[in-house]
Design a protein around this motif. Sequence first.
Motif, PDB file in Angstrom:
ATOM      1  N   TRP A 173     -13.327  20.932 -21.431  1.00 33.79           N
ATOM      2  CA  TRP A 173     -12.387  21.082 -22.542  1.00 33.79           C
ATOM      3  C   TRP A 173     -11.922  19.743 -23.104  1.00 33.79           C
ATOM      4  CZ3 TRP A 173     -11.163  25.565 -24.963  1.00 33.79           C
ATOM      5  CH2 TRP A 173     -11.561  26.750 -24.342  1.00 33.79           C
ATOM      6  N   GLN A 174     -12.290  18.654 -22.462  1.00 31.14           N
ATOM      7  CA  GLN A 174     -11.914  17.319 -22.943  1.00 31.14           C
ATOM      8  C   GLN A 174     -10.409  17.251 -23.206  1.00 31.14           C
ATOM      9  OE1 GLN A 174     -14.825  15.867 -25.977  1.00 31.14           O
ATOM     10  NE2 GLN A 174     -15.694  17.914 -25.683  1.00 31.14           N
ATOM     11  N   ARG A 175      -9.665  17.461 -22.159  1.00 27.47           N
ATOM     12  CA  ARG A 175      -8.213  17.544 -22.276  1.00 27.47           C
ATOM     13  C   ARG A 175      -7.553  16.477 -21.425  1.00 27.47           C
ATOM     14  NH1 ARG A 175      -7.618  22.633 -18.033  1.00 27.47           N
ATOM     15  NH2 ARG A 175      -8.805  21.556 -16.441  1.00 27.47           N
ATOM     16  N   LYS A 176      -6.335  16.168 -21.776  1.00 28.64           N
ATOM     17  CA  LYS A 176      -5.496  15.303 -20.965  1.00 28.64           C
ATOM     18  C   LYS A 176      -4.274  16.115 -20.566  1.00 28.64           C
ATOM     19  CE  LYS A 176      -2.934  10.939 -20.934  1.00 28.64           C
ATOM     20  NZ  LYS A 176      -2.545   9.733 -21.718  1.00 28.64           N
ATOM     21  N   VAL A 177      -4.006  16.206 -19.261  1.00 32.50           N
ATOM     22  CA  VAL A 177      -2.903  17.019 -18.752  1.00 32.50           C
ATOM     23  C   VAL A 177      -1.792  16.098 -18.260  1.00 32.50           C
ATOM     24  CG1 VAL A 177      -2.211  18.767 -17.064  1.00 32.50           C
ATOM     25  CG2 VAL A 177      -4.508  18.849 -18.084  1.00 32.50           C
ATOM     26  N   THR A 178      -0.598  16.252 -18.833  1.00 32.32           N
ATOM     27  CA  THR A 178       0.547  15.413 -18.481  1.00 32.32           C
ATOM     28  C   THR A 178       1.786  16.285 -18.372  1.00 32.32           C
ATOM     29  OG1 THR A 178      -0.440  13.668 -19.844  1.00 32.32           O
ATOM     30  CG2 THR A 178       1.804  13.304 -19.071  1.00 32.32           C
ATOM     31  N   THR A 179       2.654  15.967 -17.411  1.00 33.06           N
ATOM     32  CA  THR A 179       3.901  16.712 -17.231  1.00 33.06           C
ATOM     33  C   THR A 179       5.092  15.812 -17.522  1.00 33.06           C
ATOM     34  OG1 THR A 179       2.864  18.050 -15.500  1.00 33.06           O
ATOM     35  CG2 THR A 179       5.261  18.119 -15.637  1.00 33.06           C
ATOM     36  N   TYR A 180       6.060  16.347 -18.277  1.00 34.17           N
ATOM     37  CA  TYR A 180       7.268  15.608 -18.634  1.00 34.17           C
ATOM     38  C   TYR A 180       8.506  16.450 -18.324  1.00 34.17           C
ATOM     39  CZ  TYR A 180       4.003  13.071 -21.735  1.00 34.17           C
ATOM     40  OH  TYR A 180       2.954  12.364 -22.250  1.00 34.17           O
ATOM     41  N   SER A 181       9.595  15.783 -17.978  1.00 27.86           N
ATOM     42  CA  SER A 181      10.886  16.462 -18.025  1.00 27.86           C
ATOM     43  C   SER A 181      11.249  16.623 -19.496  1.00 27.86           C
ATOM     44  CB  SER A 181      11.956  15.643 -17.301  1.00 27.86           C
ATOM     45  OG  SER A 181      12.235  14.453 -18.029  1.00 27.86           O
ATOM     46  N   LEU A 182      12.226  17.487 -19.785  1.00 32.59           N
ATOM     47  CA  LEU A 182      12.615  17.661 -21.187  1.00 32.59           C
ATOM     48  C   LEU A 182      13.104  16.353 -21.792  1.00 32.59           C
ATOM     49  CD1 LEU A 182      14.411  21.108 -21.559  1.00 32.59           C
ATOM     50  CD2 LEU A 182      12.084  20.462 -22.171  1.00 32.59           C
ATOM     51  N   ASP A 183      13.903  15.598 -21.030  1.00 32.32           N
ATOM     52  CA  ASP A 183      14.411  14.323 -21.549  1.00 32.32           C
ATOM     53  C   ASP A 183      13.267  13.360 -21.833  1.00 32.32           C
ATOM     54  OD1 ASP A 183      17.030  15.121 -21.521  1.00 32.32           O
ATOM     55  OD2 ASP A 183      17.484  14.250 -19.556  1.00 32.32           O
ATOM     56  N   GLU A 184      12.298  13.293 -20.921  1.00 34.77           N
ATOM     57  CA  GLU A 184      11.146  12.412 -21.132  1.00 34.77           C
ATOM     58  C   GLU A 184      10.365  12.837 -22.368  1.00 34.77           C
ATOM     59  OE1 GLU A 184       9.965  11.159 -16.538  1.00 34.77           O
ATOM     60  OE2 GLU A 184       9.157  13.001 -17.428  1.00 34.77           O
ATOM     61  N   LEU A 185      10.197  14.143 -22.518  1.00 33.37           N
ATOM     62  CA  LEU A 185       9.393  14.643 -23.630  1.00 33.37           C
ATOM     63  C   LEU A 185      10.045  14.326 -24.972  1.00 33.37           C
ATOM     64  CD1 LEU A 185       6.799  16.208 -24.235  1.00 33.37           C
ATOM     65  CD2 LEU A 185       8.169  18.294 -24.287  1.00 33.37           C
ATOM     66  N   LYS A 186      11.367  14.451 -25.025  1.00 30.70           N
ATOM     67  CA  LYS A 186      12.074  14.194 -26.284  1.00 30.70           C
ATOM     68  C   LYS A 186      12.020  12.720 -26.679  1.00 30.70           C
ATOM     69  CE  LYS A 186      15.168  18.154 -25.767  1.00 30.70           C
ATOM     70  NZ  LYS A 186      16.551  18.619 -25.483  1.00 30.70           N
ATOM     71  N   GLN A 187      11.727  11.856 -25.709  1.00 29.86           N
ATOM     72  CA  GLN A 187      11.621  10.423 -25.991  1.00 29.86           C
ATOM     73  C   GLN A 187      10.165   9.965 -26.073  1.00 29.86           C
ATOM     74  OE1 GLN A 187      14.025   8.241 -23.133  1.00 29.86           O
ATOM     75  NE2 GLN A 187      15.552   9.864 -23.116  1.00 29.86           N
ATOM     76  N   THR A 188       9.249  10.925 -25.994  1.00 27.84           N
ATOM     77  CA  THR A 188       7.821  10.614 -25.992  1.00 27.84           C
ATOM     78  C   THR A 188       7.219  10.888 -27.366  1.00 27.84           C
ATOM     79  OG1 THR A 188       7.602  11.128 -23.637  1.00 27.84           O
ATOM     80  CG2 THR A 188       5.592  11.222 -24.956  1.00 27.84           C
ATOM     81  N   ASP A 189       6.285  10.065 -27.738  1.00 30.79           N
ATOM     82  CA  ASP A 189       5.552  10.284 -28.984  1.00 30.79           C
ATOM     83  C   ASP A 189       4.467  11.329 -28.704  1.00 30.79           C
ATOM     84  OD1 ASP A 189       4.555  10.108 -31.515  1.00 30.79           O
ATOM     85  OD2 ASP A 189       3.528   8.192 -31.217  1.00 30.79           O
ATOM     86  N   VAL A 190       4.842  12.593 -28.838  1.00 29.01           N
ATOM     87  CA  VAL A 190       3.913  13.683 -28.529  1.00 29.01           C
ATOM     88  C   VAL A 190       2.742  13.645 -29.513  1.00 29.01           C
ATOM     89  CG1 VAL A 190       3.638  16.189 -28.350  1.00 29.01           C
ATOM     90  CG2 VAL A 190       5.774  15.103 -27.607  1.00 29.01           C
ATOM     91  N   PRO A 191       1.522  13.760 -29.019  1.00 28.58           N
ATOM     92  CA  PRO A 191       0.357  13.706 -29.920  1.00 28.58           C
ATOM     93  C   PRO A 191       0.382  14.827 -30.962  1.00 28.58           C
ATOM     94  CG  PRO A 191      -0.317  13.476 -27.630  1.00 28.58           C
ATOM     95  CD  PRO A 191       1.124  13.872 -27.608  1.00 28.58           C
ATOM     96  N   LYS A 192      -0.033  14.495 -32.150  1.00 30.21           N
ATOM     97  CA  LYS A 192      -0.150  15.502 -33.215  1.00 30.21           C
ATOM     98  C   LYS A 192      -1.554  16.094 -33.163  1.00 30.21           C
ATOM     99  CE  LYS A 192       3.220  13.108 -36.125  1.00 30.21           C
ATOM    100  NZ  LYS A 192       3.480  12.438 -37.428  1.00 30.21           N
ATOM    101  N   ARG A 193      -1.870  16.623 -31.997  1.00 25.37           N
ATOM    102  CA  ARG A 193      -3.212  17.119 -31.734  1.00 25.37           C
ATOM    103  C   ARG A 193      -3.141  18.571 -31.275  1.00 25.37           C
ATOM    104  NH1 ARG A 193      -6.611  13.721 -32.614  1.00 25.37           N
ATOM    105  NH2 ARG A 193      -8.141  15.299 -32.095  1.00 25.37           N
TER     106      ARG A 193
END
Length: 307
Positions: A200-220
Amino acid sequence: MPIRHSSQRSRLSPAVTILVGLALAISISSRCFADAPQAADDAVAPDTVIDEAFARSSQGFSSDELLVRDDLRADFLKAVAQGTGLQDTSKWSDDQRRQLFLRLLGLRKAGKLTTSATRRAQPIDSDVQVIAEMAGRAVMDRHRMTTDQLLADPRTYRELTEEARKLSPDVDAYAIRRTLLRLRKTRRLRPELVLQVADWQRKVTTYSLDELKQTDVPKRPGVYLFKDASGYLYIGEAVNLAERLKQHFDGSHNAALAAMLQSPRSENVSVELHVFAADSPASKSAMRRAYESELIRSRSPKYNVRP
């Protein structure tokens, strides 16, 4: 454009799901699991050295118990070092350690260990089963590996603890590893069929909600899994992960998820992202929906309607 409910998007008929699976298998079967971890090299250490090292270090426990206990792992490596004349194990790479543990498991599976287990480990708290399953799946999905490969590799061995503690900061790491072995024996950790038929050519990453809100989430394109210590909460898919997650945080269309995200309990929520490459099969909507649908079916998130 209004957001459609994930349960509606996930309802693929069995026939469509089968066709999607066949299309994936036919179109990219040659790439399937090309980068999966390889088996241990027989030349890492002679079988006799590994067998003797196990006998000296296991304290009467099984090879599985040795694999999940920090002290027994360290004693085993020291015993191998003594048997090969390489005394300083601190200079060994993680790859060398991984190969030795895989070789030990290979001898066990082949029935070539001369020392039998004479002791049983103490029972552990079964309350960590949900956390162990989610943490184990996240690591195995990320690296496309088996339970044995995860535990043999010092890097993913540590990563498992990190994943578990994102869900429950005080969880006992040894209990997580022991539970993971029990889940392996009951085949609870087998990857979903849709994950097996293609790369599937995927990248799997886990974030806390706080981390995610400060992360540049891919527009993919991707699939996202909300979860906490009680289990999976909600699974969805999107052509643009950044946009879809922002919509959830601003006011999710799923009432139960929206209430959770606005409550104090959200501090313990983490989000697992499966981000797909541009040329992934999941760039096509039908393929991505099949992937999402299978995860919903097998992982039973609380706030989804099962397809």
